[in-house]
Design a protein around this motif. Structure first.
Motif, PDB file in Angstrom:
ATOM      1  N   LEU A 270     -47.436  43.702 -31.942  1.00 12.69           N
ATOM      2  CA  LEU A 270     -47.442  44.937 -32.722  1.00 12.69           C
ATOM      3  C   LEU A 270     -47.158  44.551 -34.168  1.00 12.69           C
ATOM      4  O   LEU A 270     -46.137  43.914 -34.454  1.00 12.69           O
ATOM      5  CB  LEU A 270     -46.370  45.900 -32.214  1.00 12.69           C
ATOM      6  CG  LEU A 270     -46.190  47.194 -33.009  1.00 12.69           C
ATOM      7  CD1 LEU A 270     -47.448  48.055 -32.944  1.00 12.69           C
ATOM      8  CD2 LEU A 270     -44.985  47.975 -32.478  1.00 12.69           C
TER       9      LEU A 270
ATOM     10  N   LEU B 134     -46.281  45.786 -37.801  1.00 12.79           N
ATOM     11  CA  LEU B 134     -45.664  46.949 -38.416  1.00 12.79           C
ATOM     12  C   LEU B 134     -45.638  46.812 -39.924  1.00 12.79           C
ATOM     13  O   LEU B 134     -45.311  45.760 -40.461  1.00 12.79           O
ATOM     14  CB  LEU B 134     -44.226  47.112 -37.910  1.00 12.79           C
ATOM     15  CG  LEU B 134     -44.092  47.528 -36.444  1.00 12.79           C
ATOM     16  CD1 LEU B 134     -42.732  47.154 -35.898  1.00 12.79           C
ATOM     17  CD2 LEU B 134     -44.331  49.022 -36.297  1.00 12.79           C
TER      18      LEU B 134
ATOM     19  N   PHE C  69     -40.844  52.669 -41.520  1.00 13.87           N
ATOM     20  CA  PHE C  69     -41.908  51.970 -40.810  1.00 13.87           C
ATOM     21  C   PHE C  69     -43.027  52.914 -40.383  1.00 13.87           C
ATOM     22  O   PHE C  69     -42.806  54.107 -40.143  1.00 13.87           O
ATOM     23  CB  PHE C  69     -41.358  51.289 -39.552  1.00 13.87           C
ATOM     24  CG  PHE C  69     -40.600  50.027 -39.832  1.00 13.87           C
ATOM     25  CD1 PHE C  69     -39.270  50.074 -40.197  1.00 13.87           C
ATOM     26  CD2 PHE C  69     -41.229  48.792 -39.750  1.00 13.87           C
ATOM     27  CE1 PHE C  69     -38.559  48.918 -40.473  1.00 13.87           C
ATOM     28  CE2 PHE C  69     -40.544  47.629 -40.017  1.00 13.87           C
ATOM     29  CZ  PHE C  69     -39.205  47.689 -40.375  1.00 13.87           C
ATOM     30  N   GLY C  70     -44.209  52.357 -40.307  1.00 14.09           N
ATOM     31  CA  GLY C  70     -45.330  53.057 -39.709  1.00 14.09           C
ATOM     32  C   GLY C  70     -45.319  52.906 -38.201  1.00 14.09           C
ATOM     33  O   GLY C  70     -44.411  52.292 -37.635  1.00 14.09           O
ATOM     34  N   GLU C  71     -46.344  53.453 -37.545  1.00 11.04           N
ATOM     35  CA  GLU C  71     -46.436  53.404 -36.083  1.00 11.04           C
ATOM     36  C   GLU C  71     -46.936  52.052 -35.591  1.00 11.04           C
ATOM     37  O   GLU C  71     -46.808  51.734 -34.420  1.00 11.04           O
ATOM     38  CB  GLU C  71     -47.356  54.511 -35.564  1.00 11.04           C
ATOM     39  CG  GLU C  71     -46.826  55.909 -35.811  1.00 11.04           C
ATOM     40  CD  GLU C  71     -45.640  56.252 -34.937  1.00 11.04           C
ATOM     41  OE1 GLU C  71     -45.124  57.367 -35.077  1.00 11.04           O
ATOM     42  OE2 GLU C  71     -45.220  55.416 -34.104  1.00 11.04           O
TER      43      GLU C  71
ATOM     44  N   TYR D 251     -32.194  51.450 -36.267  1.00  8.20           N
ATOM     45  CA  TYR D 251     -33.487  52.077 -36.008  1.00  8.20           C
ATOM     46  C   TYR D 251     -33.584  52.385 -34.516  1.00  8.20           C
ATOM     47  O   TYR D 251     -33.052  51.660 -33.677  1.00  8.20           O
ATOM     48  CB  TYR D 251     -34.637  51.132 -36.383  1.00  8.20           C
ATOM     49  CG  TYR D 251     -34.856  50.977 -37.867  1.00  8.20           C
ATOM     50  CD1 TYR D 251     -34.154  50.008 -38.597  1.00  8.20           C
ATOM     51  CD2 TYR D 251     -35.774  51.769 -38.543  1.00  8.20           C
ATOM     52  CE1 TYR D 251     -34.372  49.854 -39.962  1.00  8.20           C
ATOM     53  CE2 TYR D 251     -35.998  51.615 -39.901  1.00  8.20           C
ATOM     54  CZ  TYR D 251     -35.294  50.661 -40.608  1.00  8.20           C
ATOM     55  OH  TYR D 251     -35.512  50.505 -41.951  1.00  8.20           O
TER      56      TYR D 251
ATOM     57  N   ARG E  63     -44.050  51.966 -27.544  1.00  8.27           N
ATOM     58  CA  ARG E  63     -45.348  51.973 -28.217  1.00  8.27           C
ATOM     59  C   ARG E  63     -45.368  52.807 -29.511  1.00  8.27           C
ATOM     60  O   ARG E  63     -46.404  53.310 -29.932  1.00  8.27           O
ATOM     61  CB  ARG E  63     -46.459  52.438 -27.271  1.00  8.27           C
ATOM     62  CG  ARG E  63     -46.534  51.627 -25.993  1.00  8.27           C
ATOM     63  CD  ARG E  63     -47.780  51.898 -25.214  1.00  8.27           C
ATOM     64  NE  ARG E  63     -48.947  51.287 -25.829  1.00  8.27           N
ATOM     65  CZ  ARG E  63     -49.273  50.000 -25.744  1.00  8.27           C
ATOM     66  NH1 ARG E  63     -48.514  49.172 -25.055  1.00  8.27           N
ATOM     67  NH2 ARG E  63     -50.368  49.529 -26.319  1.00  8.27           N
ATOM     68  N   LYS E  64     -44.184  52.915 -30.126  1.00 10.59           N
ATOM     69  CA  LYS E  64     -44.067  53.598 -31.404  1.00 10.59           C
ATOM     70  C   LYS E  64     -43.419  52.668 -32.421  1.00 10.59           C
ATOM     71  O   LYS E  64     -42.840  51.644 -32.065  1.00 10.59           O
ATOM     72  CB  LYS E  64     -43.194  54.860 -31.250  1.00 10.59           C
ATOM     73  CG  LYS E  64     -43.787  55.926 -30.357  1.00 10.59           C
ATOM     74  CD  LYS E  64     -44.925  56.641 -31.039  1.00 10.59           C
ATOM     75  CE  LYS E  64     -45.371  57.845 -30.235  1.00 10.59           C
ATOM     76  NZ  LYS E  64     -46.487  58.563 -30.895  1.00 10.59           N
ATOM     77  N   GLY E  65     -43.497  53.050 -33.714  1.00  9.21           N
ATOM     78  CA  GLY E  65     -42.822  52.281 -34.744  1.00  9.21           C
ATOM     79  C   GLY E  65     -41.337  52.622 -34.802  1.00  9.21           C
ATOM     80  O   GLY E  65     -40.913  53.670 -34.320  1.00  9.21           O
ATOM     81  N   PRO E  66     -40.521  51.754 -35.375  1.00  7.84           N
ATOM     82  CA  PRO E  66     -39.088  52.036 -35.503  1.00  7.84           C
ATOM     83  C   PRO E  66     -38.833  53.224 -36.429  1.00  7.84           C
ATOM     84  O   PRO E  66     -39.462  53.348 -37.484  1.00  7.84           O
ATOM     85  CB  PRO E  66     -38.527  50.746 -36.116  1.00  7.84           C
ATOM     86  CG  PRO E  66     -39.565  49.698 -35.862  1.00  7.84           C
ATOM     87  CD  PRO E  66     -40.871  50.421 -35.874  1.00  7.84           C
ATOM     88  N   GLU E  67     -37.885  54.055 -36.019  1.00  9.51           N
ATOM     89  CA  GLU E  67     -37.500  55.247 -36.784  1.00  9.51           C
ATOM     90  C   GLU E  67     -36.094  55.040 -37.318  1.00  9.51           C
ATOM     91  O   GLU E  67     -35.173  54.738 -36.550  1.00  9.51           O
ATOM     92  CB  GLU E  67     -37.551  56.457 -35.852  1.00  9.51           C
ATOM     93  CG  GLU E  67     -36.995  57.739 -36.417  1.00  9.51           C
ATOM     94  CD  GLU E  67     -36.786  58.783 -35.345  1.00  9.51           C
ATOM     95  OE1 GLU E  67     -36.464  59.930 -35.696  1.00  9.51           O
ATOM     96  OE2 GLU E  67     -36.928  58.471 -34.139  1.00  9.51           O
TER      97      GLU E  67
END
Lengths: 115, 112
Positions: free
Chosen positions: A88, A90, A106-108, B36, B41-45
């Motif tokens: 992945l 990022l 961050f983006g997805e 975070y 399957r997502k980006g870090p928040e």
């Protein structure tokens, strides 16, 4: 306010090919950085761009490169893909103010599978 | 030895429990500390962002930084099943650069 946008979200490539990933930062953000995330190594810093200049680079081979455009949008390129490049990818952006008190968003991510 | 160490878990707790997540680090130059949350399957928040030592609270989340011990924590009160995710600690130096060093992440499972 739109977040960090990455394209494409998913892609499959063959060993030996090259790939280009794109990132649009949050409006007004001047710094864009890239990270690789794998189950074995976690999140690892690739490089950072600020005002179209690369100012920091992680420990990755020269096959990994990037650039930033005058509108702060960024691309990263991986040439001669290897199976181990499956990850992945990022993109993150921040204001990059000189006082360094910047939050990084961050983006997805772009999911790259190399077969 | 990694610069940032984090227990990968998984950490399983019942709904309503108080969760404690921790990271240790070796580089005394780190000044900014973040937590975070990353769903599958997502980006870090970004959850929490702190500078130097001290505590910071935001709703059900409390972040603590102890620079003398090189130890940071994230507490989640009244945990919910929606909190089930991987929690990543991250930190960086106080320079103009934006390079983050991450822990491996702790997978949290909150059961109803």
């Amino acid at each position: 306010k739109a977040g960090v946008t990455q394209t494409p979200r998913y892609l499959i490539k063959t060993r030996g090919q090259q790939v280009t990933l794109s990132c649009s930062p949050i409006s007004g953000h001047r710094s864009v950085s890239w990270y690789q995330q794998t189950p074995g190594q976690g999140l690892q810093f690739l490089f950072e761009y600020f005002s179209e200049t690369q100012r920091n680079k992680g420990n990755f081979p020269g096959r990994f490169s990037g650039r930033q455009f005058s509108n702060s949008r960024s691309e990263m390129n991986v040439s001669t893909l290897e199976l181990g490049d499956s990850a992945l990818y990022l993109c993150a952006s921040s204001l990059a103010r000189l006082d360094s008190g910047n939050t990084i968003y961050f983006g997805e991510g772009s999911w790259l599978t190399v077969v | 030895q990694k610069e940032v160490e984090q227990d990968p878990g998984p950490l399983s707790v019942p709904e309503g429990a108080i969760v404690s997540l921790n990271c240790t680090y070796s580089n005394s130059a780190f000044q900014y500390f973040m937590w975070y949350r990353q769903y599958s399957r997502k980006g870090p928040e970004l959850l929490m962002y702190t500078y130097s030592s001290g505590n910071k609270e935001d709703g059900r989340f409390t972040a603590q930084v102890d620079k003398s011990s090189k130890y940071i924590s994230l507490f989640i009160r009244d945990s919910q099943p929606s909190d089930s995710a991987t929690y990543l600690c991250a930190m960086r130096r106080s320079t103009g650069f934006q390079k983050l060093v991450f822990g491996t992440g702790t997978r949290l499972l909150v059961s109803p």
